[in-house]
Design a protein around this motif. Structure first.
Motif, PDB file in Angstrom:
ATOM      1  N   HIS A 207      15.363  -4.133  -4.035  1.00 34.54           N
ATOM      2  CA  HIS A 207      15.945  -2.225  -3.229  1.00 34.54           C
ATOM      3  C   HIS A 207      15.752  -1.602  -4.730  1.00 34.54           C
ATOM      4  N   GLN A 208      15.931  -1.634  -6.120  1.00 35.05           N
ATOM      5  CA  GLN A 208      15.732  -1.209  -6.880  1.00 35.05           C
ATOM      6  C   GLN A 208      14.809  -0.589  -7.396  1.00 35.05           C
ATOM      7  N   LEU A 209      13.105  -0.926  -6.901  1.00 39.09           N
ATOM      8  CA  LEU A 209      12.162  -0.924  -6.683  1.00 39.09           C
ATOM      9  C   LEU A 209      11.430   0.466  -5.747  1.00 39.09           C
ATOM     10  N   VAL A 210      11.822  -0.248  -4.647  1.00 37.25           N
ATOM     11  CA  VAL A 210      12.092   0.655  -2.836  1.00 37.25           C
ATOM     12  C   VAL A 210      12.526   2.016  -3.489  1.00 37.25           C
ATOM     13  N   MET A 211      13.982   1.846  -3.726  1.00 39.88           N
ATOM     14  CA  MET A 211      13.833   3.576  -3.594  1.00 39.88           C
ATOM     15  C   MET A 211      13.100   4.438  -5.447  1.00 39.88           C
ATOM     16  N   ALA A 212      12.902   4.160  -5.949  1.00 44.57           N
ATOM     17  CA  ALA A 212      11.853   4.479  -7.238  1.00 44.57           C
ATOM     18  C   ALA A 212      10.786   4.386  -6.356  1.00 44.57           C
ATOM     19  N   THR A 213      10.114   4.036  -5.219  1.00 45.84           N
ATOM     20  CA  THR A 213       9.470   4.024  -4.622  1.00 45.84           C
ATOM     21  C   THR A 213       8.973   4.970  -3.995  1.00 45.84           C
ATOM     22  N   LYS A 214      10.315   4.881  -2.933  1.00 51.88           N
ATOM     23  CA  LYS A 214      10.411   5.906  -2.192  1.00 51.88           C
ATOM     24  C   LYS A 214      10.952   7.136  -3.229  1.00 51.88           C
ATOM     25  N   ARG A 215      11.479   7.740  -4.131  1.00 54.77           N
ATOM     26  CA  ARG A 215      11.464   9.416  -4.447  1.00 54.77           C
ATOM     27  C   ARG A 215      10.632   9.529  -5.148  1.00 54.77           C
ATOM     28  N   ALA A 216       9.744   8.767  -5.118  1.00 56.56           N
ATOM     29  CA  ALA A 216       7.757   9.355  -6.206  1.00 56.56           C
ATOM     30  C   ALA A 216       7.435   9.666  -4.669  1.00 56.56           C
ATOM     31  N   MET A 217       7.949   9.418  -3.110  1.00 55.54           N
ATOM     32  CA  MET A 217       7.104   9.508  -1.976  1.00 55.54           C
ATOM     33  C   MET A 217       7.440  10.614  -1.803  1.00 55.54           C
TER      34      MET A 217
ATOM     35  N   SER B  57      10.003  -4.625 -14.163  1.00 55.99           N
ATOM     36  CA  SER B  57      11.374  -4.843 -15.355  1.00 55.99           C
ATOM     37  C   SER B  57      10.320  -3.433 -16.377  1.00 55.99           C
ATOM     38  N   ALA B  58       9.919  -2.749 -16.134  1.00 54.38           N
ATOM     39  CA  ALA B  58       9.165  -1.638 -17.492  1.00 54.38           C
ATOM     40  C   ALA B  58      10.323  -0.133 -16.231  1.00 54.38           C
ATOM     41  N   VAL B  59       9.553  -0.525 -15.069  1.00 59.97           N
ATOM     42  CA  VAL B  59      10.110   0.832 -14.053  1.00 59.97           C
ATOM     43  C   VAL B  59      11.622   1.475 -14.814  1.00 59.97           C
ATOM     44  N   PRO B  60      11.683   2.476 -14.901  1.00 59.80           N
ATOM     45  CA  PRO B  60      12.565   3.340 -14.995  1.00 59.80           C
ATOM     46  C   PRO B  60      13.886   2.691 -13.857  1.00 59.80           C
ATOM     47  N   LYS B  61      15.065   2.874 -14.029  1.00 59.83           N
ATOM     48  CA  LYS B  61      16.267   2.533 -13.309  1.00 59.83           C
ATOM     49  C   LYS B  61      16.083   0.896 -11.990  1.00 59.83           C
ATOM     50  N   VAL B  62      14.868   0.414 -12.132  1.00 58.45           N
ATOM     51  CA  VAL B  62      14.439  -0.582 -12.045  1.00 58.45           C
ATOM     52  C   VAL B  62      14.696  -1.872 -13.056  1.00 58.45           C
ATOM     53  N   TRP B  63      13.862  -2.460 -13.976  1.00 60.08           N
ATOM     54  CA  TRP B  63      14.426  -3.230 -15.052  1.00 60.08           C
ATOM     55  C   TRP B  63      14.725  -4.743 -14.504  1.00 60.08           C
ATOM     56  N   VAL B  64      14.184  -5.128 -13.687  1.00 61.19           N
ATOM     57  CA  VAL B  64      14.304  -6.355 -12.985  1.00 61.19           C
ATOM     58  C   VAL B  64      12.768  -6.721 -12.704  1.00 61.19           C
ATOM     59  N   SER B  65      12.665  -7.926 -12.901  1.00 60.09           N
ATOM     60  CA  SER B  65      11.312  -9.070 -12.256  1.00 60.09           C
ATOM     61  C   SER B  65      11.624 -10.052 -11.035  1.00 60.09           C
TER      62      SER B  65
ATOM     63  N   SER C 282       2.222  13.314 -12.162  1.00 57.62           N
ATOM     64  CA  SER C 282       2.508  13.760 -12.845  1.00 57.62           C
ATOM     65  C   SER C 282       4.879  13.266 -12.151  1.00 57.62           C
ATOM     66  N   ILE C 283       4.034  13.375 -11.651  1.00 55.94           N
ATOM     67  CA  ILE C 283       5.225  12.549 -10.144  1.00 55.94           C
ATOM     68  C   ILE C 283       5.464  11.144 -10.309  1.00 55.94           C
ATOM     69  N   LEU C 284       4.511  10.375 -10.077  1.00 55.65           N
ATOM     70  CA  LEU C 284       4.388   9.135  -9.932  1.00 55.65           C
ATOM     71  C   LEU C 284       4.811   8.749 -11.472  1.00 55.65           C
ATOM     72  N   ARG C 285       4.513   9.584 -12.486  1.00 57.58           N
ATOM     73  CA  ARG C 285       4.602   9.178 -13.708  1.00 57.58           C
ATOM     74  C   ARG C 285       6.115   8.775 -14.214  1.00 57.58           C
ATOM     75  N   HIS C 286       6.497  10.082 -14.211  1.00 58.63           N
ATOM     76  CA  HIS C 286       8.060  10.215 -14.276  1.00 58.63           C
ATOM     77  C   HIS C 286       8.484   9.333 -13.037  1.00 58.63           C
ATOM     78  N   HIS C 287       8.401   8.791 -12.481  1.00 59.82           N
ATOM     79  CA  HIS C 287       9.365   7.723 -11.099  1.00 59.82           C
ATOM     80  C   HIS C 287       8.820   6.148 -11.559  1.00 59.82           C
TER      81      HIS C 287
ATOM     82  N   SER D 216      12.876   1.709   5.929  1.00 62.92           N
ATOM     83  CA  SER D 216      13.932   2.363   6.438  1.00 62.92           C
ATOM     84  C   SER D 216      14.489   3.003   5.453  1.00 62.92           C
ATOM     85  N   VAL D 217      14.844   3.010   4.282  1.00 61.91           N
ATOM     86  CA  VAL D 217      15.163   3.771   3.155  1.00 61.91           C
ATOM     87  C   VAL D 217      14.108   5.215   3.492  1.00 61.91           C
TER      88      VAL D 217
END
Length: 913
Positions: free
Chosen positions: A287-297, A269-277, A319-324, A102-103
């Motif tokens: 949602h935080q992890l979904v957004m990080a994953t979709k930005r990477a894709m 909890s270590a993924v930038p801009k996610v930071w939650v367990s 490089s892209i995957l490490r960034h996200h 959906s995102v």
């Protein structure tokens, strides 16, 4: 000894339950935001080729969609975007794809594309792939067919995609890696694999040999072919952290499995801009992890508009995957780093020459720069800011003065000062820190490394309508670091003040060298005092710091806020998810970024309940194996008492007499130590398997204490189960006494063909259940016919123990019965059935007990069963599926001796008199 061991076992069982409550219920609040759908969703069934559908009747492929898009796909299935295949895990639904999909749909529309990703999803009929490995092979083969079919759907395009992005949740993340072991699979069909809460290293619970074989085959292939057939495959593994009570982070890592340059292992909890367990189910919709994953894709997609697909450049992919997923320094999307930037010469310039300073503005109308001279007297320059600028800090060498003679005069010096024209961008080294209001940015620059190349640091403050703060300090790194001894194992004392920090210190770090066991749990409290604002007034609320628990040998990073609102906002509990590898000398660290106008006090306190919660998390699954060892030792003592005096001891007496932990743990550990000393290669030549890794001598300090602890917890469990079962049998025997008081024919020879028919025509686990019911009736019948003679009492005692072992074996094999039942509409008998062996062996119990045998060899049978119990402790702590095999053999051995033998009655009467 009888009373003390029971008392100790009861106390330890209470502590285990105390830890179980902490493990299962005392979790940190769920910090994930919900992912919402704004259009009507639907799933289009994708019809597979007829031969594939007939081969895999229980599996299906679907396409996710929303609104007008899915209606269009229903009319004509001609996808245009990038294909993504979602693979669910243990008991997972194909509908779990909806958050990611959906995102992607909404984001694609926002970017001006009607559809940029086509999300396909596999329906595995919610099979128990995490408990029963017999389905993994079929699931892998079906996914292979799905990938072929998905790519074929794009054949109408002038530039069709050549690969599919694979996203797997839980055990579904193992399937993409298993694909490459199939001889007919084309490795070029997969470029990117993203796994979520997937146990890559080993299964959480290994209950059958099929799963063990799958893991060994997959992991061996990836270890061997990382630089050949797998060199183009980028793999990301994201674990859920402490909220995921099903999958420990330590077994989700790809370390040692995939090539280091093509694999990323991290924790949510270590993924930038996610930071939650996240818990095990929440991780697919967080949602935080979904957004990080979709930005990477989205960043992975390159090429012309008509043929946008995943980039083939491996270095760019990583490089892209490490960034996200690892080191995002601020930008939402990966665009590379501008190494050299121009300095705006017309912008306002502020000079800061002190070692510590702050810059605060309620708002910034126009961009400006802060210039800081670089000195090597102090080796670290640290900056913290709350601004949102992506490129904000630079290093440069100022131009030399043109006329040095005139510059000798103060007035001329002031006029001859020049700015940097261009500078080297350092912003990509920024670390993002989560706060409740947003985030901070920080960077620590080693001035020694920059000396000779640069002499100035330039900090850009961008235009902002909100309050902007910049704090900076130069210091010696050694002065801001302390080696801290955490409270020792099993320490229960109260909080102890360990450190006090004065105002003006922006950073401090504790090195925790003694934190090396996964069973330690220490709470660190950081309390802020005397906080002032920029005008010197007292501050009583707000965010005044961030802590990070950093574990260098794993991806475990946890962030906590330091707040004035509540003391709990300044607490973090230090618990390891994975022990340090052998030979790794690095230490876990607690890093603290602090407000310059506050003082801080730091205290440490052991957490006994969380300590036991850690034991439950990492070792609790071994309780069933220890329960089985208890029962086997009871059976051994019963056989030995029959051999010595002709009378079979009761369950309770045997438990007290022979089920002490030293009977198996000391002997088993000695044997394991010898086998580990001999080495794997030498044992393979002798045909002897290596002991399970939980008994490896260098695995964990104090591991033998944990082994004793778990055994005694199981000791108490054995007592409780026996008492409950005895009560049930008494009640059933009372009811049966009104119905029948003689042998029931189908409990003898007639039971064998019944159990064999069920095992071969239906399911081995179902045969175990039927056999368990029949044997329970046999035990109840023995209770009905039991009188004061030792023969009848002995018969009941042995059968009572065998019944409990049968329950254990059945419980170990129960998942295969569930899988068979769920697939009953597709199959009549289970092909890959781990329970068939047990059904065949235990079917022999019924006819054996009808045969009169000589008592000769009973002692040998007892010692044989003892050896089997020891082998359970050596070979079943990791490969748990081995324990039922050993227990089944012991039950057959005991059944040979569980009949009333010639001379038994006279001999037992003589002993009684």
């Amino acid at each position: 000894m009888a009373a003390p061991i029971r008392f100790i076992a009861a106390i330890l069982a209470g502590l285990f339950l105390w830890g179980l409550y902490d493990f299962a219920y005392k979790l940190e609040p769920n910090g994930c935001d919900m992912t919402y759908m704004y259009e009507r969703i639907d799933y289009v069934h994708v019809k597979m080729a007829e031969n594939v559908a007939n081969r895999f009747p229980k599996y299906n492929l679907h396409l996710y969609g929303e609104g007008s898009y899915i209606q269009k796909m229903k009319r004509q299935l001609k996808p245009k975007g990038v294909p993504v295949l979602f693979i669910p895990g243990n008991a997972g639904s194909y509908k779990q794809v909806r958050s990611l999909a959906s995102v992607a749909h909404r984001k694609g529309n926002d970017m001006g594309h009607k559809w940029k990703f086509n999300y396909f999803t596999v329906d595995f009929n919610e099979e128990l792939s995490g408990l029963y490995g017999g389905v993994l092979k079929d699931q892998t083969k079906f996914v292979q067919q799905c990938i072929k079919h998905i790519l074929a759907l794009y054949a109408w395009k002038s530039a069709p995609p050549t690969s599919v992005i694979l996203v797997g949740h839980s055990m579904g993340g193992l399937i993409p890696r298993a694909l490459f072991t199939l001889p007919s699979f084309n490795p070029q069909h997969v470029d990117v694999i993203i796994t979520i809460a997937t146990p890559h290293q080993e299964p959480v619970i290994l209950l059958d040999r099929f799963m063990q074989k799958m893991y060994q085959q997959v992991n061996d292939y990836w270890r061997t072919n990382g630089n050949s057939t797998l060199s183009h495959v980028a793999v990301v593994s994201v674990a859920g952290g402490y909220r995921d009570i099903m999958i420990p982070d330590g077994i989700t890592t790809l370390t040692g499995l995939a090539a280091d340059g093509m694999a990323i292992s991290t924790v949510s909890s270590a993924v930038p801009k996610v930071w939650v367990s996240t818990d095990h189910q929440c991780i697919v919709w967080c949602h935080q992890l979904v957004m990080a994953t979709k930005r990477a894709m989205f960043d992975l997609i390159k090429g012309p508009a008509a043929s946008k697909q995943v980039t083939k450049d491996s270095a760019e992919k990583m490089s892209i995957l490490r960034h996200h997923f690892v080191s995002n320094y601020g930008p939402k999307h990966y665009g590379g780093v501008s190494e050299i930037v121009d300095i705006d010469q017309s912008a306002t310039l502020h000079e800061e020459n002190s070692s510590a300073w702050t810059f605060t503005r309620s708002k910034v109308g126009e961009p400006r720069y802060i210039e800081v001279p670089l000195t090597t007297m102090l080796d670290t320059f640290l900056v913290i800011t709350n601004q949102n600028e992506d490129d904000w800090i630079f290093a440069c060498m100022k131009p030399k003065e043109v006329n040095s003679e005139e510059a000798e005069h103060a007035a001329d010096k002031a006029s001859s000062k020049q700015r940097c024209n261009d500078a080297t961008n350092l912003s990509h080294k920024t670390l993002l820190l989560p706060t409740r209001e947003g985030m901070w940015k920080t960077i620590a620059i080693n001035t020694t490394n920059l000396a000779g190349y640069y002499d100035t640091i330039m900090i850009r403050v961008g235009k902002s309508d909100k309050k902007v703060e910049v704090w900076a300090e130069q210091f010696g790194h050694r002065e801001r670091r302390a080696d801290m001894e955490v409270p020792s194992f099993w320490t229960f004392h109260k909080a102890t003040d360990v450190l006090a920090l004065s105002q003006g210190q922006l950073y401090y770090e504790l090195s925790l060298g003694s934190l090396a066991s996964i069973t330690q749990a220490i709470t660190v409290s950081v309390q802020a005092h005397d906080c002032k604002d920029e005008r010197g007034k007292n501050v009583t609320k707000g965010e005044v710091g961030v802590m990070r628990f950093l574990v260098p040998w794993s991806a475990q990073n946890e962030y906590k806020h330091i707040s004035l609102d509540s003391h709990k906002h300044g607490q973090i509990t230090l618990k390891l998810q994975a022990a340090p590898p052998e030979g790794d000398t690095r230490h876990a660290q607690l890093q603290m970024w602090l407000h310059p106008r506050c003082r801080y006090s730091i205290a440490m306190q052991p957490e006994p309940q969380q300590l036991f919660g850690q034991i439950v998390r990492h070792y609790g699954h071994l309780i069933p194996v220890n329960w089985m060892m208890n029962l086997m030792l009871i059976l051994v003592w019963q056989l030995l008492t029959v051999a010595s005096d002709g009378m079979c001891a009761t369950f309770e007496v045997s438990h007290l007499a022979f089920a002490s932990p030293h009977r198996v743990l000391i002997v088993g550990n000695l044997i394991s130590y010898v086998l580990w000393s001999i080495g794997c290669d030498n044992l393979n030549r002798l045909g002897i398997p290596m002991p399970d890794k939980y008994l490896e001598p260098t695995r964990q300090p104090g591991s033998q204490l944990f082994a004793i602890f778990l055994y005694l917890v199981a000791y108490f469990l054995t007592m409780v189960v026996a008492m409950v079962l005895s009560l049930i049998i008494r009640i059933l025997a009372f009811l049966m006494s009104f119905i029948v008081r003689r042998n029931i024919p189908f409990l003898g020879y007639a039971a064998v063909p019944l159990l064999l028919a069920v095992a071969f025509r239906m399911c081995g686990s179902l045969a175990l259940i039927v056999g368990l019911v029949l044997y329970a009736i046999k035990v109840v019948s023995a209770r009905v016919r039991m009188d004061d003679t030792p023969a009848t009492r002995g018969r009941f005692n042995r059968r009572f123990t065998i019944l409990q072992l049968w329950i254990c074996v059945t419980l170990f094999n129960l998942p295969s019965a569930v899988v068979w039942f769920k697939n009953l509409s597709f199959i009549q008998n289970l092909e890959s059935d781990p329970a068939v062996f047990h059904a065949l062996v235990l079917a022999l119990v019924f006819p054996i007990e009808e045969v009169i045998e000589s008592p000769t060899g009973i002692k040998l049978a007892g010692y044989s069963s003892y050896a089997l119990a020891i082998m359970v402790g050596i070979y079943s702590t990791q490969n748990m599926y081995r324990a039922p095999y050993l227990a089944s053999i012991a039950m057959v051995i005991a059944s040979v001796c569980s009949v009333s033998m010639p001379g038994d009655n006279a001999q037992m009467e003589k002993k009684t008199n």
